[in-house]
Write an enzyme that holds these catalytic residues in place. Sequence first.
Site, short mmCIF file in Angstrom:
data_model
loop_
_atom_site.label_atom_id
_atom_site.label_comp_id
_atom_site.label_asym_id
_atom_site.label_seq_id
_atom_site.Cartn_x
_atom_site.Cartn_y
_atom_site.Cartn_z
N LYS A 53 17.27 2.56 -44.36
CA LYS A 53 17.40 3.72 -43.45
C LYS A 53 17.69 4.99 -44.26
O LYS A 53 17.13 6.05 -43.99
CB LYS A 53 18.51 3.46 -42.42
CG LYS A 53 18.11 2.40 -41.39
CD LYS A 53 19.25 1.92 -40.51
CE LYS A 53 18.74 0.79 -39.61
NZ LYS A 53 19.77 0.22 -38.72
N GLN A 97 25.94 0.11 -37.80
CA GLN A 97 25.08 -1.05 -38.09
C GLN A 97 25.71 -2.32 -37.50
O GLN A 97 26.90 -2.59 -37.70
CB GLN A 97 24.89 -1.18 -39.61
CG GLN A 97 23.92 -2.26 -40.04
CD GLN A 97 22.47 -2.00 -39.60
OE1 GLN A 97 22.04 -0.85 -39.48
NE2 GLN A 97 21.74 -3.07 -39.34
N ASP A 120 20.89 4.98 -31.47
CA ASP A 120 20.46 3.61 -31.18
C ASP A 120 20.20 3.40 -29.69
O ASP A 120 19.60 2.41 -29.30
CB ASP A 120 21.56 2.62 -31.61
CG ASP A 120 21.30 2.04 -32.98
OD1 ASP A 120 20.12 1.83 -33.32
OD2 ASP A 120 22.28 1.78 -33.70
N1 GUN Z 1 21.15 -4.44 -36.49
C1 GUN Z 1 19.89 -4.92 -36.39
N2 GUN Z 1 19.09 -4.01 -35.79
C2 GUN Z 1 19.86 -2.94 -35.52
C3 GUN Z 1 19.60 -1.67 -34.92
O1 GUN Z 1 18.49 -1.35 -34.49
N3 GUN Z 1 20.66 -0.83 -34.84
C4 GUN Z 1 21.90 -1.17 -35.29
N4 GUN Z 1 22.87 -0.28 -35.14
N5 GUN Z 1 22.18 -2.33 -35.85
C5 GUN Z 1 21.16 -3.20 -35.96
#
Ligand code: GUN
Length: 279
Positions: A53, A97, A120
């Site tokens: 990311k 995350q 998100d």
């Molecule tokens: N863990 C796996 N996929 C995601 C996501 O799209 N967002 C977040 N915050 N954690 C994740």
Amino acid sequence: MSAQLIDGKAAAAEMNARSLERAQRLREKGVEPHLAVILVGEDPASQTYVRSKEKACERAMIRSTAIRLPGNITQEMLIGKIRELNEDRSIHGILVQLPLPAHLNPDEVIEAIDPRKDVDGFHPVNMGRLSIGLPAPVPCTPAGIMVLLRRYGIDPAGRHAVIVGRSRIVGRPMAMLLINAHATVTVCNTRTPNLGEMTSMADILIVATGHRDTVNASMIRDGAVVIDVGINRFEGKLYGDVASDAADKAGWLTPVPGGVGPMTVAMLLSNTLDIAERG
Ligand code: GUN
């Protein structure tokens, strides 16, 4: 192999090019788009995702601040950190995350994020808005899947979509998006009896369980659109949730890697820019 592959890598590259242009336009106006990513603990998969990311943000000229916190942090300290980021006017998007270490309560943590900075789309306010079809930041993985379907001319309207998995990250928001797109939606979970009977009815089958070989060719209708959301590492290789023989039966299939994965990151950039553009 008969299935046509859905190229998430190419679709993501196009979106990321657009995101770079959007970020440049914002910068010309004196706005530096800025995403804060919180990573708690040392989970290797989460570390990899957060690094990817950060790199994607850098390529798109979006500032990213990764906040790495110790795995034994208290709920109060974590929520305190989120409140700081909520108040920080330089930050447009906040992402925590997942999964979090077991002693932390993800529901409370997510609810602490300002819904306006919730890139998100996991905050209950945003999930609620999505569920009734109001504008809201949309969770990145299901949002990316909708972009892929559109790109390949696959209209969910009037189709039967079957989702395997009911997570906050994929299954539930995916169901809402497909309902909003006029599909007939079935959501399966680990207690669904005779899963294969359900999946065999799908025109569009979304598999998001986090388990290899959840679905194989015998569980797929001829010509179905199969979206494999899994990223399972085994002996250094990546596998989806769908067995490789699915390619003989599906009409369309997302490969792993190179299917859904790149779209998730592309949507994160796009969601961050949506917030920054709103000002
Ligand atoms: N863990 C796996 N996929 C995601 C996501 O799209 N967002 C977040 N915050 N954690 C994740």
